[in-house]
Design an enzyme around this catalytic site. Structure first.
Site, PDB file in Angstrom:
ATOM      1  N   ASP A  32       0.005   6.563  -2.984  1.00 23.14           N
ATOM      2  CA  ASP A  32      -1.116   6.205  -2.112  1.00 23.14           C
ATOM      3  C   ASP A  32      -0.646   5.499  -0.854  1.00 23.14           C
ATOM      4  O   ASP A  32       0.479   5.012  -0.749  1.00 23.14           O
ATOM      5  CB  ASP A  32      -2.124   5.330  -2.861  1.00 23.14           C
ATOM      6  CG  ASP A  32      -1.522   4.029  -3.379  1.00 23.14           C
ATOM      7  OD1 ASP A  32      -0.341   4.036  -3.774  1.00 23.14           O
ATOM      8  OD2 ASP A  32      -2.229   3.007  -3.385  1.00 23.14           O
ATOM      9  N   GLU A  67      -1.298   1.799  -5.911  1.00 25.35           N
ATOM     10  CA  GLU A  67      -0.444   0.629  -5.723  1.00 25.35           C
ATOM     11  C   GLU A  67      -1.024  -0.323  -4.698  1.00 25.35           C
ATOM     12  O   GLU A  67      -0.843  -1.540  -4.791  1.00 25.35           O
ATOM     13  CB  GLU A  67       0.952   1.074  -5.278  1.00 25.35           C
ATOM     14  CG  GLU A  67       1.997  -0.027  -5.238  1.00 25.35           C
ATOM     15  CD  GLU A  67       2.078  -0.789  -3.922  1.00 25.35           C
ATOM     16  OE1 GLU A  67       2.709  -1.854  -3.891  1.00 25.35           O
ATOM     17  OE2 GLU A  67       1.517  -0.315  -2.911  1.00 25.35           O
TER      18      GLU A  67
END
Length: 362
Positions: free
Chosen positions: A73, A132
């Site tokens: 991400d 994350e």
């Protein structure tokens, strides 16, 4: 492969990944892309997916396992980047996530493609995960670990966060705290009839302004403990003395200090002058200086080492009893920036250093 050819290959893979939008919470397309790639380079039984998180390789190999770790991400796109297509320009890849951390993912993928993993002195696993860039408790590593508790078999992890090409050990813990001051509303023309909650925060803010960073040395590496007010909210009209005022306090604390100890530090600072609510807490990450594979990494690569003055999932692996460090080709100054980019030459350097380590780690 010549370094220039390798750098160009890695740059184009980074660009390809940047072209797949993957802001936190929307990692499906990039996870699908990586899974399709993985099925061409790993046996089907070596591709394990939970949600939008992938574990590639085996954890049952008798050799020590080194895990290369990267998140899929990015932070949400800045409004100023809307409509700007990812591109290669000169010696840089431009695009959201280029430094944090799609360049690192490109290096991981190239190593998986090129290395004869069955002939290495170590077993290599690859972990690519979602979420994350959010709260500690929402990471894609949590459901993966629930399904694969054998992750604790990993002997050494390398989180390929942007580190400017430096091996960064440990990481500071991070705690978010809401500090609420209560007062009593009144007309601002007659403030003595109320109690100004914003004014009550003044002494604490003054203390924070004068508070020096605290250096903590861990295994020869300096870490800095700092407390910062990062958000403020209070008041409901320009002519009303506010009855409530809230600060968000962010505390960064050194390896070796527990979350419970960090909470005690915050409570000691506030000293009963306001309500305290702990809203998010991420543990600090241990320094893996004594791990033989860390020592081998440093000896084989000649890379410099420094402390990680930020939070990464090195801390989460530490909670699982797994030693890990941070090392990646991205620039720390580019992480989360408007018009993010990454330099191309360090991509090849990171590949070559990691290949040398993995080939000679025994």
């Amino acid at each position: 492969m010549a370094s220039n050819d390798l750098a160009a290959r890695l740059a184009h893979t980074t660009l390809e990944l940047c072209r797949i939008d993957s802001p936190i919470g929307h990692e499906g397309p990039i996870a699908d892309h990586v899974e399709g790639w993985a099925l061409r380079h790993f046996r089907r039984e070596e591709v394990f997916r939970v949600g939008h998180t992938l574990l590639l390789g085996s954890l049952e190999d008798p050799r020590p396992t080194v895990a290369l770790i990267g998140h899929l991400d990015t932070v949400p796109m800045h409004p100023g980047d809307v409509g700007r297509a990812p591109r290669i320009e000169g010696e840089r890849v431009h695009g959201l996530g280029a430094s944090d951390m799609k360049g690192g993912l490109a290096v991981m993928m190239a190593l998986a493609e090129d290395l004869r993993r069955d002939t290495l002195p170590v077993n290599v696993a690859f972990l690519l995960y979602e979420r994350e860039e959010g709260a500690y408790a929402e990471s894609g590593l949590i459901p993966l670990y629930a399904k694969r508790p054998d992750l604790t078999r990993v002997s050494f992890g390398i989180a390929m966060e942007p580190t400017d090409g430096v091996v960064q050990v440990g990481c500071v813990g991070s705690m978010q705290v809401t500090v609420r001051f209560n007062g009593r509303s009144a007309h601002s023309a007659r403030p003595w009839q109320g109690e100004n909650a914003i004014h009550k925060a003044g002494p604490l803010l003054t203390e924070l302004l004068g508070r020096e960073r605290v250096e903590v040395n861990v295994a020869g590496f300096p870490f800095y403990e700092v407390m910062s007010a990062t958000l403020a909210k209070g008041g409901r009209a320009r002519n009303v003395v506010p009855e409530a005022f809230e600060l968000n306090l962010n505390y960064r604390f050194a390896p070796g200090k527990s979350v419970a100890q960090a909470k005690e530090d915050v409570l000691a600072l506030v000293a009963g002058r306001a309500e305290v609510e702990f809203t998010d807490a991420s543990p600090s990450g241990p320094v893996a200086a004594g791990n033989p594979l860390f020592q081998r990494l440093m000896a084989l690569t000649g890379l410099p080492a420094a402390s990680k003055q930020a939070w990464t999932d090195v801390a989460r692996f530490g909670e699982w009893g797994v030693d890990a460090v941070n090392f990646g080709p991205g620039e720390t100054a580019q992480a989360h920036q408007l018009h993010e980019s990454a330099p191309i030459p360090p991509l090849a350097v990171a590949y070559e250093k990691l290949a040398a380590f993995l080939k000679g780690a025994a």
